[in-house]
Write an enzyme that holds these catalytic residues in place. Structure first.
Site, PDB file in Angstrom:
ATOM      1  N   CYS A  36       3.770  39.324 -14.907  1.00 17.52           N
ATOM      2  CA  CYS A  36       3.753  37.696 -14.938  1.00 17.52           C
ATOM      3  C   CYS A  36       2.175  37.437 -15.105  1.00 17.52           C
ATOM      4  O   CYS A  36       1.410  38.260 -14.549  1.00 17.52           O
ATOM      5  CB  CYS A  36       4.325  37.344 -13.689  1.00 17.52           C
ATOM      6  SG  CYS A  36       4.029  35.329 -13.569  1.00 17.52           S
ATOM      7  N   GLY A  37       2.065  36.278 -15.801  1.00 14.46           N
ATOM      8  CA  GLY A  37       0.505  36.097 -15.678  1.00 14.46           C
ATOM      9  C   GLY A  37      -0.424  35.625 -14.191  1.00 14.46           C
ATOM     10  O   GLY A  37      -1.314  35.704 -14.212  1.00 14.46           O
TER      11      GLY A  37
END
Length: 158
Positions: A36-37
């Site tokens: 995930c970012g």
């Protein structure tokens, strides 16, 4: 159920663990994802854990694959990724759902205690819940709140 200590959670080996083992300690409960970012928050969470674990802090990470399939299928890959890339030493548990029909009971409880903006649903990875030494959910933080932004609130519980 009246506190988080009343719950059991599944460890990565499939065994159940009572959160009563953490009674008397402040906790941060967080749903995580490895792809995930916001994944770099593992580093910030580990920094908080390293800094305050001697004062009792425990961070409990719960991998979740409900948001764009951003978690490994194999929990061993998840734990290795966290350790190798971010030096994670805090407990990581089995992958769970945090919303919906199969959501983990612990997350049902913490969401009821601290609702988010507009609803209690968790909207993304790295939603964080701060738990006091008595097992009460005292604050909820949006996924974008960096772990170091929790430090002032955490300090009040140590």
């Amino acid at each position: 159920m009246s506190t988080v200590y009343d719950f059991q959670v599944k460890m990565t080996n499939g065994q159940q663990k009572s959160l009563r083992e953490y009674e008397g300690k402040p906790l941060i409960i967080v749903n995580t994802a490895s792809k995930c970012g916001l994944t770099p928050q593992f580093g910030g969470l580990e920094e908080l854990y390293s800094k305050y674990k001697e004062q009792g802090l425990v961070i409990l990470g719960f991998p979740c694959d409900q948001f764009n399939n951003q978690e490994y299928d194999d929990i061993e890959e998840t734990t290795q990724f966290c350790q190798l890339n971010y030096g994670v030493t805090f407990p990581i548990f089995a992958k769970i759902d945090v919303n919906g029909d199969n959501e983990d009971a612990l997350f049902t409880f913490v969401k009821q205690q601290q609702k988010g903006i507009l609803s209690s649903r968790i909207k993304w990875n790295f939603t964080k819940f701060l738990i006091d030494r008595k097992g009460n959910v005292v604050k909820r933080y949006a996924p974008t709140v960096a772990p170091n932004k929790i430090e002032d609130d955490l300090a009040k519980l140590l």
